[in-house]
Scaffold this motif. Structure first.
Motif, PDB file in Angstrom:
ATOM      1  N   TYR A 170       0.826  -1.211   0.000  1.00 48.70           N
ATOM      2  CA  TYR A 170       0.000   0.000   0.000  1.00 48.70           C
ATOM      3  C   TYR A 170       0.864   1.266   0.000  1.00 48.70           C
ATOM      4  O   TYR A 170       0.365   2.352  -0.279  1.00 48.70           O
ATOM      5  CB  TYR A 170      -0.940  -0.023   1.202  1.00 48.70           C
ATOM      6  CG  TYR A 170      -2.014   1.043   1.189  1.00 48.70           C
ATOM      7  CD1 TYR A 170      -2.615   1.457  -0.003  1.00 48.70           C
ATOM      8  CD2 TYR A 170      -2.433   1.641   2.362  1.00 48.70           C
ATOM      9  CE1 TYR A 170      -3.598   2.426  -0.014  1.00 48.70           C
ATOM     10  CE2 TYR A 170      -3.427   2.620   2.366  1.00 48.70           C
ATOM     11  CZ  TYR A 170      -4.001   3.007   1.175  1.00 48.70           C
ATOM     12  OH  TYR A 170      -4.973   3.975   1.174  1.00 48.70           O
ATOM     13  N   ALA A 171       2.137   1.141   0.313  1.00 46.22           N
ATOM     14  CA  ALA A 171       3.029   2.304   0.218  1.00 46.22           C
ATOM     15  C   ALA A 171       3.427   2.577  -1.231  1.00 46.22           C
ATOM     16  O   ALA A 171       4.126   3.534  -1.515  1.00 46.22           O
ATOM     17  CB  ALA A 171       4.272   2.086   1.076  1.00 46.22           C
ATOM     18  N   LEU A 197      -5.852  -1.064   6.131  1.00 49.98           N
ATOM     19  CA  LEU A 197      -4.672  -0.391   5.565  1.00 49.98           C
ATOM     20  C   LEU A 197      -4.782   1.126   5.670  1.00 49.98           C
ATOM     21  O   LEU A 197      -3.807   1.802   5.970  1.00 49.98           O
ATOM     22  CB  LEU A 197      -4.494  -0.787   4.096  1.00 49.98           C
ATOM     23  CG  LEU A 197      -4.029  -2.210   3.828  1.00 49.98           C
ATOM     24  CD1 LEU A 197      -3.880  -2.437   2.334  1.00 49.98           C
ATOM     25  CD2 LEU A 197      -2.710  -2.498   4.541  1.00 49.98           C
ATOM     26  N   ALA A 198      -5.966   1.668   5.405  1.00 52.46           N
ATOM     27  CA  ALA A 198      -6.118   3.126   5.328  1.00 52.46           C
ATOM     28  C   ALA A 198      -6.777   3.658   6.585  1.00 52.46           C
ATOM     29  O   ALA A 198      -7.817   4.294   6.528  1.00 52.46           O
ATOM     30  CB  ALA A 198      -6.921   3.495   4.088  1.00 52.46           C
ATOM     31  N   ALA A 199      -6.183   3.395   7.738  1.00 52.42           N
ATOM     32  CA  ALA A 199      -6.780   3.853   8.995  1.00 52.42           C
ATOM     33  C   ALA A 199      -6.465   5.321   9.227  1.00 52.42           C
ATOM     34  O   ALA A 199      -5.379   5.763   8.910  1.00 52.42           O
ATOM     35  CB  ALA A 199      -6.265   3.029  10.152  1.00 52.42           C
ATOM     36  N   ARG A 236       2.116   9.176   7.874  1.00 50.77           N
ATOM     37  CA  ARG A 236       1.172   8.337   7.123  1.00 50.77           C
ATOM     38  C   ARG A 236       0.230   9.202   6.288  1.00 50.77           C
ATOM     39  O   ARG A 236      -0.178   8.788   5.206  1.00 50.77           O
ATOM     40  CB  ARG A 236       0.418   7.417   8.066  1.00 50.77           C
ATOM     41  CG  ARG A 236       1.354   6.375   8.721  1.00 50.77           C
ATOM     42  CD  ARG A 236       0.590   5.237   9.379  1.00 50.77           C
ATOM     43  NE  ARG A 236      -0.288   4.602   8.427  1.00 50.77           N
ATOM     44  CZ  ARG A 236      -1.552   4.267   8.678  1.00 50.77           C
ATOM     45  NH1 ARG A 236      -2.074   4.517   9.860  1.00 50.77           N
ATOM     46  NH2 ARG A 236      -2.285   3.703   7.754  1.00 50.77           N
ATOM     47  N   CYS A 283       0.053   9.200   2.051  1.00 51.50           N
ATOM     48  CA  CYS A 283      -1.242   8.906   1.415  1.00 51.50           C
ATOM     49  C   CYS A 283      -1.763   7.520   1.790  1.00 51.50           C
ATOM     50  O   CYS A 283      -2.395   6.842   0.977  1.00 51.50           O
ATOM     51  CB  CYS A 283      -1.167   9.003  -0.114  1.00 51.50           C
ATOM     52  SG  CYS A 283      -0.465  10.520  -0.702  1.00 51.50           S
ATOM     53  N   THR A 284      -1.480   7.076   3.001  1.00 53.02           N
ATOM     54  CA  THR A 284      -2.067   5.816   3.440  1.00 53.02           C
ATOM     55  C   THR A 284      -3.004   6.044   4.616  1.00 53.02           C
ATOM     56  O   THR A 284      -3.520   5.091   5.187  1.00 53.02           O
ATOM     57  CB  THR A 284      -0.989   4.786   3.843  1.00 53.02           C
ATOM     58  OG1 THR A 284      -0.186   5.336   4.875  1.00 53.02           O
ATOM     59  CG2 THR A 284      -0.114   4.418   2.670  1.00 53.02           C
ATOM     60  N   SER A 285      -3.207   7.284   4.984  1.00 50.37           N
ATOM     61  CA  SER A 285      -4.096   7.597   6.094  1.00 50.37           C
ATOM     62  C   SER A 285      -4.753   8.934   5.782  1.00 50.37           C
ATOM     63  O   SER A 285      -4.066   9.933   5.635  1.00 50.37           O
ATOM     64  CB  SER A 285      -3.263   7.685   7.381  1.00 50.37           C
ATOM     65  OG  SER A 285      -4.039   8.142   8.455  1.00 50.37           O
TER      66      SER A 285
END
Lengths: 283, 313
Positions: free
Chosen positions: A122-123, A281-283, B54, B58-60
Motif C-alpha cells: 500500500y506504500a 490499511l487506510a486507517a 502516514r 497517502c495511506t491515512s
C-alpha cells in the motif's frame, strides 16, 4: 548508481515527467499475484507432493477400503456407481474448501499483522482493492493446481465416470473461492489467528462431514435435510458430483442454482474482503 | 511557516489534523518541505509524528486541514503520489521468505517497472546499500541494520522524489546507525528530499537541515538545529551530578549562576554561554558535585526548555 542519482537535483520534481504510470487496476492485482508466485517457487515441490498424497490416501482408505465393504453390503445404494465414484467429488470439493480456508487465513495474517506485507504494498501505487483481488486470484490459482492434481488421481482410481468430469475442476475452484472471500474478510479484522481453530472445528469440519461428502444428504433425518441448502460446500459437492458422474445435464436448472449460490458467495465474500483490507490499511 | 527555499514546497500542510475517534493524534499543524532539503519531525513517542508521516504517505486520510504532496491532493490522487514516494516504515515490512534481491525486484514491479528495469535497479541499489554479497540470501537471518538498509534500498527502487523515513535507526546499535546515516547523507547529497521522524536528537542534528519539534500532537518550534538551539537555549550547559540526596538540599545556593537551571531527577543542568565559568563559580560557592560536565547545547535542551520533559523517557 543510475543516472538520476548521479546528478544532484535530478531526483526532484522534473523527474516526475519520466516516471512510468502506475499500473492499471487489473495489472496492479497481477503484481500482487506475481509476488505470491515468487514466494511459492520455493514451496512448489512440497506442495505438489502433498496435492498428490492427500487424495491418494483418502481414495485408498475410504474409496477402496471402506468402499469395498459398502459396495458388498448394498450394491445399489449409490444408484449404479461405486462408493469410490460417489465419494471422490465430495472429497474434491471438500479439499478445495480446506485449501481456500488455509490460504485466506495465514497469508492475510502475514499481510496485515505479522510481516505487514500488505502495508508495504500500500506504500506503492497498489491500492487495497488490488491487494484483496490479487490475493483471491492467487487462491484461485492454488485451487486450480490442487483440484487438477486431485482430478488426475481420481481418474487413475476410475472415479471419473463422465467426460464432463473435467468440469469438476471449475466447480471445486468456485467452491473454494466461495469460502475464501468471507474467511479473508474475517481474518482481516483479527490481530491473531486464534479464531482459526474454532472456525475449523465448529464450521469447516461439520460442513466437511455433513454436506453430502461421505454419504448422501437424503440419508439424514428428513427434518434436517433442508439445512444442507445452507451449506456452501453442499452446493459445491453437488456440482462436482454432477460433473464427474455425468448427471449434471439431467437437471440443468438445479445445477444453475448451485452455481448462482456459489457465485453469489464469491461476490459477497470478495467485497467484504476488499472492504476490510481497505479499513485496515487506510486507517 | 515560509521557507528560505526559492522553489515551491514539495509538501505543504495547513491546519493538518488527524483524529482517531475522540483522540486527536495531530492537531492542526502547518509546515512546508522544500525540494532537496532534509526535514525532520522531532518529538517523543506519541507526539503524532507517525500519523503525520502516514498522511503524507497517502495511506491515512486527513481528518481536517489541507495537505498537498507534489502539488497533488492525497485524498484524490493517492496512488499517483505514492508512485513518487519512497517509504521506510517504522517496522520493517520485508518479505522474509524471499531473497534480498527478490525483495527489491518484486517491489519495483508494484511501481509498474518492467522486470528488466527492476533487476537493473536492484543490482545498483544492493551496491548502494552494501548488500551485494547477500543478494541471494534469504532476508530472515539478516541483522537489524542490514534489514534497515534493505528497506531503504527498497524505498529507492522507484527513484522517489521524496523519501519518508519513520524512525529510521530506532533499535539499531551505534555502528549500524552511523552506517545508515552515511547512506542517508549520500542520498541528501544527490538531491533526494528526505522527510524523517526521530526521537533521537543526535539523529536530527546529523541529518536535518530544518525540523519541527512536535509534542502532544502540535508543533512547538520550527527551524534549523542551530537556529533552534540559539533561540531556545544557551551556547553551553554545565551538567552537575551530586551525591544521592544532596540535589534536593541545594535550594537557592545556585541562584544567579546561570541563565536558567533545569532540575532532572539525577542531575542539574545550568544553562550559560560559558559553561566552564559556571563550573568554577559552583566550586567557589563551596559546592562539591560528584561530576561536572560542560558541553554545548543540543536539541535535547531545546526540547526540555519547550516541554519541560526529556525526549527519551
Amino acid at each position: 548508481m543510475s543516472a538520476p542519482f548521479d546528478e544532484p537535483g535530478n531526483a526532484t520534481r522534473q523527474s516526475v515527467l519520466v516516471r512510468p504510470v502506475p499500473p492499471s487496476a487489473l495489472a496492479a492485482a497481477g503484481r500482487v499475484f506475481e509476488h505470491r508466485a515468487y514466494q511459492y517457487r520455493r514451496a512448489f515441490r512440497g506442495s505438489l507432493v502433498t496435492s498428490f498424497v492427500n487424495p491418494t490416501l483418502f481414495l485408498l482408505a475410504m474409496g477402496l477400503g471402506l468402499g469395498s465393504y459398502v459396495n458388498a453390503r448394498s450394491p445399489d445404494a449409490f444408484h449404479g456407481v461405486t462408493y469410490l465414484q460417489f465419494l471422490a467429488p465430495g472429497l474434491l470439493a471438500g479439499a478445495a474448501m480446506q485449501v481456500a480456508i488455509f490460504e485466506s487465513t495465514f497469508p492475510v495474517m502475514i499481510g496485515l499483522v505479522w510481516r505487514r506485507l500488505f502495508h508495504a504494498m500500500y506504500a506503492t501505487p497498489i491500492g487495497p482493492r488490488a491487494v484483496a483481488v490479487g490475493t483471491l486470484a492467487w487462491i484461485a490459482f492454488r485451487l486450480t493446481l490442487v483440484t487438477t492434481v486431485f482430478m488426475f488421481v481420481s481418474t487413475l482410481f476410475g472415479a471419473v465416470v463422465s467426460p464432463l468430469g473435467l468440469l469438476g475442476i471449475p466447480a471445486a475452484v468456485l467452491t473454494g473461492l466461495a469460502f475464501a472471500g468471507g474467511m479473508g474478510a474475517f481474518m482481516a479484522t483479527r490481530r491473531t489467528p486464534e479464531a482459526f481453530n474454532a472456525i475449523f472445528r465448529w464450521v469447516i469440519t461439520p460442513l466437511f462431514l455433513f454436506s453430502g461428502t461421505f454419504f448422501p444428504v437424503d440419508s439424514l433425518p428428513a427434518a434436517i435435510q433442508p439445512i444442507a441448502w445452507l451449506s456452501p460446500l453442499w452446493h459445491g459437492v453437488e456440482l462436482a458430483r454432477g460433473a464427474m458422474l455425468g448427471t449434471v445435464l439431467d437437471d440443468p436448472p438445479r445445477a444453475l442454482v448451485h452455481v448462482a449460490v456459489l457465485v453469489g458467495l464469491v461476490g459477497i465474500g470478495g467485497s467484504l474482503f476488499v472492504r476490510n483490507v481497505h479499513r485496515k490499511l487506510a486507517a | 511557516m515560509p521557507t528560505d527555499a526559492p522553489s515551491p514546497p514539495l509538501i505543504r500542510a495547513r491546519g493538518l489534523t488527524k483524529r482517531f475517534g475522540s483522540f486527536t493524534a495531530v492537531d492542526a499543524i502547518d509546515f512546508d518541505v522544500a525540494p532537496g532539503e532534509a526535514f525532520g519531525f522531532l518529538g517523543p513517542n506519541g507526539a503524532g509524528k507517525t500519523s503525520t508521516m502516514r498522511m503524507i504517505g497517502c495511506t491515512s486520510p486527513a481528518s481536517g486541514g489541507t495537505l498537498t504532496v507534489l502539488d497533488m491532493d492525497p485524498a484524490t490522487r493517492g496512488p499517483e503520489i505514492r508512485g513518487h514516494l519512497g517509504v521506510v516504515p517504522q517496522q520493517d515490512t520485508l518479505d522474509e521468505e524471499l531473497t534480498v534481491r527478490e525483495n527489491l525486484v518484486i517491489y519495483g514491479r508494484y511501481f509498474g517497472l518492467s522486470r528488466a528495469e527492476c533487476g537493473r535497479r536492484a543490482d545498483e541499489l544492493l551496491e548502494f546499500a552494501q548488500l551485494t554479497e547477500r543478494r541471494d540470501s534469504r532476508v530472515e537471518p539478516l541483522s537489524g541494520g542490514m534489514k534497515r538498509r534493505l528497506t531503504i534500498a527498497r524505498a529507492l527502487i522507484n527513484e522517489p522524489d521524496v523519501m519518508l523515513l519513520d524512525e529510521p535507526t530506532t533499535g539499531l546499535d551505534p555502528q549500524a546507525r552511523h552506517l545508515l546515516w552515511d547512506r542517508l547523507y549520500r542520498l541528501k547529497q544527490r538531491g533526494v528530499t528526505l522527510v524523517l521522524t526521530t526521537h533521537y536528537m543526535d539523529e536530527a542534528e546529523q541529518l536535518c537541515d530544518r525540523l519541527v519539534i512536535m509534542d502532544k500532537a502540535r508543533i512547538v518550534a520550527e527551524g534549523s538545529p542551530r537556529q533552534l538551539i540559539e533561540q531556545y537555549s544557551t551556547r553551553e550547559v554545565a551538567e552537575l551530578r551530586f551525591p544521592v540526596g544532596v540535589q534536593e538540599t541545594l535550594d537557592g545556593q545556585l541562584a544567579g549562576l546561570a541563565d536558567r537551571i533545569e532540575h532532572l531527577p539525577d542531575r542539574l543542568l545550568l544553562y550559560a554561554n560559558d559553561g566552564e565559568a559556571v563550573a568554577v563559580a559552583v566550586h567557589d560557592r563551596g559546592l562539591r558535585p560528584e561530576t561536572v560536565l560542560v558541553r554545548r547545547s543540543t536539541l535535547e535542551d531545546v526540547f526540555l526548555r519547550l516541554t519541560g520533559r526529556t525526549l527519551v523517557e
